[in-house]
Write a protein that holds these residues in place. Structure first.
Motif, PDB file in Angstrom:
ATOM      1  N   TYR A  45       9.333  11.858  -9.079  1.00 20.33           N
ATOM      2  CA  TYR A  45      10.722  11.446  -9.291  1.00 20.33           C
ATOM      3  C   TYR A  45      10.835  10.477 -10.463  1.00 20.33           C
ATOM      4  N   THR A  46       9.970   9.455 -10.492  1.00 21.42           N
ATOM      5  CA  THR A  46      10.040   8.448 -11.565  1.00 21.42           C
ATOM      6  C   THR A  46       9.609   9.024 -12.916  1.00 21.42           C
ATOM      7  N   LYS A  47       8.687   9.972 -12.877  1.00 20.37           N
ATOM      8  CA  LYS A  47       8.263  10.597 -14.129  1.00 20.37           C
ATOM      9  C   LYS A  47       9.401  11.394 -14.740  1.00 20.37           C
ATOM     10  N   LYS A  48      10.167  12.048 -13.865  1.00 14.92           N
ATOM     11  CA  LYS A  48      11.298  12.838 -14.347  1.00 14.92           C
ATOM     12  C   LYS A  48      12.428  11.937 -14.825  1.00 14.92           C
ATOM     13  N   LYS A  49      12.647  10.804 -14.124  1.00 15.49           N
ATOM     14  CA  LYS A  49      13.775   9.940 -14.432  1.00 15.49           C
ATOM     15  C   LYS A  49      13.469   8.969 -15.567  1.00 15.49           C
ATOM     16  N   TYR A  50      12.261   8.392 -15.560  1.00 18.28           N
ATOM     17  CA  TYR A  50      11.937   7.353 -16.534  1.00 18.28           C
ATOM     18  C   TYR A  50      10.931   7.795 -17.597  1.00 18.28           C
ATOM     19  N   GLY A  51      10.398   8.991 -17.440  1.00 20.85           N
ATOM     20  CA  GLY A  51       9.427   9.482 -18.413  1.00 20.85           C
ATOM     21  C   GLY A  51       8.003   9.042 -18.130  1.00 20.85           C
ATOM     22  N   GLU A  52       7.830   8.237 -17.121  1.00 19.40           N
ATOM     23  CA  GLU A  52       6.489   7.827 -16.702  1.00 19.40           C
ATOM     24  C   GLU A  52       6.438   7.728 -15.180  1.00 19.40           C
ATOM     25  N   GLY A  53       5.327   8.188 -14.624  1.00 19.68           N
ATOM     26  CA  GLY A  53       5.200   8.173 -13.171  1.00 19.68           C
ATOM     27  C   GLY A  53       4.857   6.788 -12.642  1.00 19.68           C
ATOM     28  N   ARG A  54       5.530   6.381 -11.565  1.00 22.71           N
ATOM     29  CA  ARG A  54       5.253   5.098 -10.924  1.00 22.71           C
ATOM     30  C   ARG A  54       4.750   5.338  -9.508  1.00 22.71           C
ATOM     31  N   ARG A  55       4.095   4.331  -8.956  1.00 24.90           N
ATOM     32  CA  ARG A  55       3.457   4.486  -7.652  1.00 24.90           C
ATOM     33  C   ARG A  55       3.953   3.451  -6.656  1.00 24.90           C
ATOM     34  N   ILE A  56       3.990   3.851  -5.410  1.00 19.85           N
ATOM     35  CA  ILE A  56       4.327   2.924  -4.324  1.00 19.85           C
ATOM     36  C   ILE A  56       3.074   2.188  -3.878  1.00 19.85           C
ATOM     37  N   PHE A  57       2.000   2.923  -3.719  1.00 23.40           N
ATOM     38  CA  PHE A  57       0.720   2.362  -3.284  1.00 23.40           C
ATOM     39  C   PHE A  57      -0.239   2.306  -4.470  1.00 23.40           C
ATOM     40  N   LEU A  58      -1.209   1.428  -4.368  1.00 18.54           N
ATOM     41  CA  LEU A  58      -2.223   1.353  -5.419  1.00 18.54           C
ATOM     42  C   LEU A  58      -3.003   2.661  -5.503  1.00 18.54           C
ATOM     43  N   MET A  59      -3.177   3.287  -4.346  1.00 18.81           N
ATOM     44  CA  MET A  59      -3.810   4.596  -4.273  1.00 18.81           C
ATOM     45  C   MET A  59      -3.507   5.181  -2.901  1.00 18.81           C
ATOM     46  N   SER A  60      -3.415   6.479  -2.815  1.00 18.61           N
ATOM     47  CA  SER A  60      -3.235   7.139  -1.527  1.00 18.61           C
ATOM     48  C   SER A  60      -4.396   8.097  -1.307  1.00 18.61           C
ATOM     49  N   PRO A  61      -4.719   8.402  -0.033  1.00 24.39           N
ATOM     50  CA  PRO A  61      -4.110   7.963   1.218  1.00 24.39           C
ATOM     51  C   PRO A  61      -4.190   6.444   1.434  1.00 24.39           C
ATOM     52  N   LEU A  62      -3.563   5.998   2.505  1.00 21.48           N
ATOM     53  CA  LEU A  62      -3.320   4.582   2.739  1.00 21.48           C
ATOM     54  C   LEU A  62      -4.591   3.742   2.756  1.00 21.48           C
ATOM     55  N   HIS A  63      -5.682   4.274   3.304  1.00 19.38           N
ATOM     56  CA  HIS A  63      -6.902   3.465   3.394  1.00 19.38           C
ATOM     57  C   HIS A  63      -7.441   3.115   2.001  1.00 19.38           C
ATOM     58  N   HIS A  64      -7.218   3.990   1.022  1.00 24.14           N
ATOM     59  CA  HIS A  64      -7.647   3.681  -0.343  1.00 24.14           C
ATOM     60  C   HIS A  64      -6.797   2.563  -0.954  1.00 24.14           C
ATOM     61  N   HIS A  65      -5.550   2.450  -0.538  1.00 20.33           N
ATOM     62  CA  HIS A  65      -4.678   1.368  -1.005  1.00 20.33           C
ATOM     63  C   HIS A  65      -5.293   0.016  -0.644  1.00 20.33           C
ATOM     64  N   TYR A  66      -5.786  -0.096   0.597  1.00 24.92           N
ATOM     65  CA  TYR A  66      -6.392  -1.358   1.035  1.00 24.92           C
ATOM     66  C   TYR A  66      -7.744  -1.592   0.364  1.00 24.92           C
ATOM     67  N   GLN A  67      -8.451  -0.495   0.073  1.00 24.11           N
ATOM     68  CA  GLN A  67      -9.686  -0.653  -0.695  1.00 24.11           C
ATOM     69  C   GLN A  67      -9.406  -1.234  -2.075  1.00 24.11           C
ATOM     70  N   LYS A  68      -8.339  -0.731  -2.698  1.00 24.77           N
ATOM     71  CA  LYS A  68      -7.959  -1.222  -4.021  1.00 24.77           C
ATOM     72  C   LYS A  68      -7.557  -2.700  -3.973  1.00 24.77           C
ATOM     73  N   LYS A  69      -7.054  -3.127  -2.817  1.00 25.02           N
ATOM     74  CA  LYS A  69      -6.649  -4.521  -2.675  1.00 25.02           C
ATOM     75  C   LYS A  69      -7.838  -5.437  -2.418  1.00 25.02           C
ATOM     76  N   GLY A  70      -9.023  -4.835  -2.282  1.00 25.65           N
ATOM     77  CA  GLY A  70     -10.232  -5.638  -2.152  1.00 25.65           C
ATOM     78  C   GLY A  70     -10.788  -5.761  -0.750  1.00 25.65           C
ATOM     79  N   TYR A  71     -10.172  -5.092   0.229  1.00 23.93           N
ATOM     80  CA  TYR A  71     -10.681  -5.134   1.592  1.00 23.93           C
ATOM     81  C   TYR A  71     -11.956  -4.303   1.693  1.00 23.93           C
ATOM     82  N   HIS A  72     -12.912  -4.771   2.455  1.00 25.53           N
ATOM     83  CA  HIS A  72     -14.153  -4.022   2.673  1.00 25.53           C
ATOM     84  C   HIS A  72     -13.883  -2.850   3.620  1.00 25.53           C
ATOM     85  N   GLU A  73     -14.643  -1.787   3.434  1.00 26.73           N
ATOM     86  CA  GLU A  73     -14.469  -0.591   4.279  1.00 26.73           C
ATOM     87  C   GLU A  73     -14.519  -0.927   5.762  1.00 26.73           C
TER      88      GLU A  73
END
Length: 408
Positions: free
Chosen positions: A355-383
């Protein structure tokens, strides 16, 4: 198989102690012990075999800490779960029970799809594995089969009236003549009084014989649930111990539902739907839980084996069929809340990016990474911390689901 042997010895030879095999609780206890032994003792042999065959995980570079060390870890470990589940079931369960046979077929069906996917990834060196459309075809095929059996098989019935059942406290005798069993597409709406809903009502506009067309609604619903839950389990299998642990919690909860729903005394006391013969699924469920826990012995951080799609798709398929069989599929968003969150995180991430890529010309993200567990990994939490907290959430959701038995 052992069930039938001991049944024969009890009836024709009156061998002392063989009658205990008639009890679901006894066979369920044996099943969990046997599956634990198989998955832990023989699981090591399977892992060594996979390592010798160089059946290792090819990990994509996602920029996650510790990810590179996982490359080469044996995968297809779902074979451990499948073998450790099926052997106790074949030995201890009633194989003429429609629900048990349905679960065996589900295990082999989804396990085959996952195995093909892993085989393509490893031996064909194709990181994408089995094309998504073929996975969906396989899931839809299973949904058609399960929906057809549950709708048309004469052995799949529910209780419609046990209000006149008498249970004498001295002899635990049940006057079952008051129980009327019939074919039905009724299910349970959790947390509501008078909480039974019949899918046939959705086609009541078709005329007086509308129940004859209920399969047009029921089977597509079964297909959707099996596809959604199996994909949810597949997405959850991203870090060590996450999918196996959360699945064991959900399956154990469904085991409680299966046991009480298949027991006329407990179902009458709890005022829930009585599903004849469904209690036999408890033997399969305990074997499955034992297999999952045994697999966790090797899959907890740092994992010495991954389940691969062979395991994750199988787990999701079994959970979906169990929930549908005990008429608790509407509890899936709660009971399998972890799967739902993982699924939604991917859907929201992809949709918002497009949606954001179509509207703004660049894609934006809600999470740092998906699925959700990777989002918390990106935030620095240990597995380990992510997995443990997800398990805690899964336990809370399981308790909340069990509360639905009486909270209405």
């Amino acid at each position: 198989m052992l069930y039938y042997l001991f049944e024969y010895l009890d009836k024709h030879w009156d061998v002392p102690g063989t009658g205990v095999f008639q009890y679901i609780t006894f066979r369920s206890g044996l099943a969990v012990i046997l599956s634990l032994l198989i998955s832990t003792v023989f699981g090591k042999k399977i892992i060594n075999f996979l390592r010798r065959q160089q059946i290792g995980e090819t990990v994509r570079e996602l920029g996650l800490e510790g990810q590179a060390q996982k490359a080469g870890t044996p995968t297809m470990g779902g074979l451990i779960i499948i073998v450790a589940t099926l052997i106790p079931v074949l030995l201890l369960a009633k194989l003429d029970n429609v629900y048990v046979m349905l679960l065996i077929v589900t295990t082999l069906w989804m396990g085959s799809i996952g195995f093909i996917d892993d085989y393509i990834k490893i031996f064909k060196k194709d990181k994408e594995g089995l094309k998504g459309k073929f996975k969906v075809v396989g899931q839809v095929g299973l949904g058609l089969f399960v929906g057809y059996i549950l709708y048309f098989h004469p052995g799949v019935t529910v209780r419609t009236d046990t209000s006149k059942i008498n249970i004498y406290s001295t002899e635990q005798t049940i006057v079952s003549s008051a129980v009327k069993e019939e074919k039905s597409t009724a299910t349970t709406i959790p947390f509501f009084k008078n909480n039974e809903f019949d899918y046939a009502e959705l086609v009541s506009w078709a005329g007086d014989d509308y129940k004859d067309y209920a399969w047009l609604i029921f089977i597509p619903i079964v297909i959707f649930i099996i596809t959604a839950v199996s994909n949810g389990a597949n997405l959850t299998d991203g870090i060590d111990g996450l999918a196996a642990g959360t699945s064991a919690i959900a399956v154990l909860t469904l085991g409680i539902f299966a046991f009480v729903s298949g027991n006329i005394i407990f179902s009458n006391y709890l005022n829930i739907m009585y599903i004849p013969n469904s209690g036999e699924m408890t033997v399969f469920i305990t074997a499955f839980v034992g297999a999952l826990i045994g697999f966790l012995w090797y899959n907890t951080y740092p994992a010495t084996v991954f389940m691969g799609d062979t395991g994750s798709l199988t787990i999701g398929g079994i959970i979906a069929v169990l929930a549908i069989a005990v008429r608790k599929e509407l509890l899936i968003p709660v009971l399998c809340g972890i799967f739902l969150a993982e699924n939604l995180s991917v859907v929201l991430q992809v949709s918002y990016f497009k949606y954001t890529k179509k509207k703004y010309g660049e894609g934006r993200r809600i999470f740092l990474m998906s699925p959700l567990h990777h989002h918390y990994q990106k935030k620095g939490y240990h597995e380990s911390k992510i997995v443990t907290r997800f398990w805690i959430v899964a336990i809370l959701l399981a308790i909340f689901s069990l509360v639905s038995l009486k909270l209405r």
